[in-house]
Design an enzyme around this catalytic site. Structure first.
Site, PDB file in Angstrom:
ATOM      1  N   TYR A  31      23.678  92.159  72.654  1.00 17.74           N
ATOM      2  CA  TYR A  31      22.618  91.432  71.961  1.00 17.74           C
ATOM      3  C   TYR A  31      21.375  91.342  72.829  1.00 17.74           C
ATOM      4  O   TYR A  31      21.418  91.580  74.037  1.00 17.74           O
ATOM      5  CB  TYR A  31      23.087  90.030  71.558  1.00 17.74           C
ATOM      6  N   ARG A  50      16.348  97.334  77.984  1.00 21.36           N
ATOM      7  CA  ARG A  50      17.657  96.789  78.348  1.00 21.36           C
ATOM      8  C   ARG A  50      18.656  96.989  77.221  1.00 21.36           C
ATOM      9  O   ARG A  50      19.845  97.244  77.467  1.00 21.36           O
ATOM     10  CB  ARG A  50      17.541  95.310  78.723  1.00 21.36           C
ATOM     11  N   ARG A  99      42.666  97.378  63.882  1.00 19.14           N
ATOM     12  CA  ARG A  99      42.456  96.683  65.154  1.00 19.14           C
ATOM     13  C   ARG A  99      43.176  97.459  66.245  1.00 19.14           C
ATOM     14  O   ARG A  99      44.399  97.533  66.259  1.00 19.14           O
ATOM     15  CB  ARG A  99      42.972  95.243  65.088  1.00 19.14           C
ATOM     16  N   LYS A 148      24.539  93.112  78.588  1.00 15.23           N
ATOM     17  CA  LYS A 148      24.309  91.885  77.815  1.00 15.23           C
ATOM     18  C   LYS A 148      25.223  91.871  76.593  1.00 15.23           C
ATOM     19  O   LYS A 148      24.796  92.101  75.458  1.00 15.23           O
ATOM     20  CB  LYS A 148      22.844  91.751  77.417  1.00 15.23           C
ATOM     21  N   GLU A 180      24.530  82.881  88.515  1.00 14.09           N
ATOM     22  CA  GLU A 180      23.601  82.667  87.406  1.00 14.09           C
ATOM     23  C   GLU A 180      23.821  81.296  86.796  1.00 14.09           C
ATOM     24  O   GLU A 180      24.810  80.616  87.098  1.00 14.09           O
ATOM     25  CB  GLU A 180      23.825  83.711  86.306  1.00 14.09           C
TER      26      GLU A 180
END
Length: 284
Positions: A31, A50, A99, A148, A180
């Site tokens: 995202y 990014r 899955r 990310k 972070e």
């Protein structure tokens, strides 16, 4: 709310994503959040760069070029009347035939592309005026924090527990050093120098971080990229965090110990002003 889903703009309550989507089943997706000021996008090109890096790391093919992404974001912001806030973009590998831990053949699935826009105060906030109170926690996330991804459960849990205890956020630690915040890069001011952790797979390569370091260097502030400990934070003159939706967020306390004077420091406040001013000038 009008959202964008796989090529269509539609009301949120009409948006449908398959329960077999690997983003839902496996957190198999990435995202980006781009800030909006005055109805314009901040650091958009850097966010798209990014995005491309994250997609490549997960072997998901890009689906739009710069102009197409820009047109989608602008239309979404306009349709929702967002003047200050952000645009959230999420791309998952899509719904596979079942899955399975193995990535499906790209010929058998198509990435899911979802965006929504939101209104939120970014410039004038109570937290920016008073500064954040931080609690430290062990960094128990996976080791590819430079991608990310939507794997945010630990960050969400840690911040939620900290808020319940009266703090504003967490800073995570690993091997004796701060990594972070729950959703931010972290920085110190020591003797007039800006100290920040160097880029690696240990931290997200923050877009706001990168822009701020450029602006700080242009103003003559010395920058030192190295790991730092919680004890150094406690002894710092100032501390702050950076992210797309908090810009430069002053931090005034860590583990119930005041940092500096215990109020947002002058260098932090000046960097916040510079970042907002420059972002407004460069927004598209």
């Amino acid at each position: 709310m009008i959202v964008y889903l796989d090529g269509d703009f539609l009301p949120l309550d009409e948006a449908r994503i398959s329960p077999m989507d690997r983003g839902f089943l496996m957190a198999d997706g990435i995202y980006e959040v781009t800030s909006v000021l005055d109805g314009k996008l901040i650091d958009f090109a850097a966010h798209l760069n990014r995005l491309g890096r994250s997609l490549a790391a997960l072997d998901i093919a890009p689906m739009h070029d710069f102009d197409a992404w820009l047109a989608i974001h602008r239309k979404l912001i306009e349709r929702n009347g967002v003047t200050e806030g952000g645009a959230y973009l999420q791309i998952t590998r899509g719904a596979g035939p079942g899955r399975d831990f193995l990535w499906p053949d790209p010929a058998e699935t198509r990435p899911t592309v979802y965006l929504f826009a939101f209104q939120k105060a970014l410039v004038d906030t109570a937290l920016a005026r008073r500064g954040a109170r931080i609690r430290t926690v062990p960094d128990l996330r996976w080791k590819r924090r430079d991608i990310k991804t939507v794997q945010l459960l630990y960050s969400s849990q840690a911040k939620s527990l900290a808020i319940a205890e009266g703090f504003d956020d967490v800073w995570m630690t690993e091997d004796g050093a701060v990594t972070e915040g729950s959703s931010s890069n972290v920085h110190l001011v020591l003797g007039g120098r800006l100290v920040t952790r160097p880029l690696s797979t240990d931290i997200l390569h923050g877009i706001t971080r990168a822009a701020l370091l450029r602006y700080a260097a242009e103003t003559g502030i010395a920058i030192e990229e190295r790991p730092f400990s919680v004890e150094e934070v406690k002894a710092a003159d100032e501390a702050f965090a950076t992210s797309a939706t908090s810009f430069v967020q002053p931090v005034v306390e860590i583990d119930e110990t005041a940092i500096g004077t215990g109020i947002p420091g002058p260098i932090t406040q000046r960097l916040r002003e510079i970042y907002i001013d420059e972002s407004r000038k460069r927004a598209i």
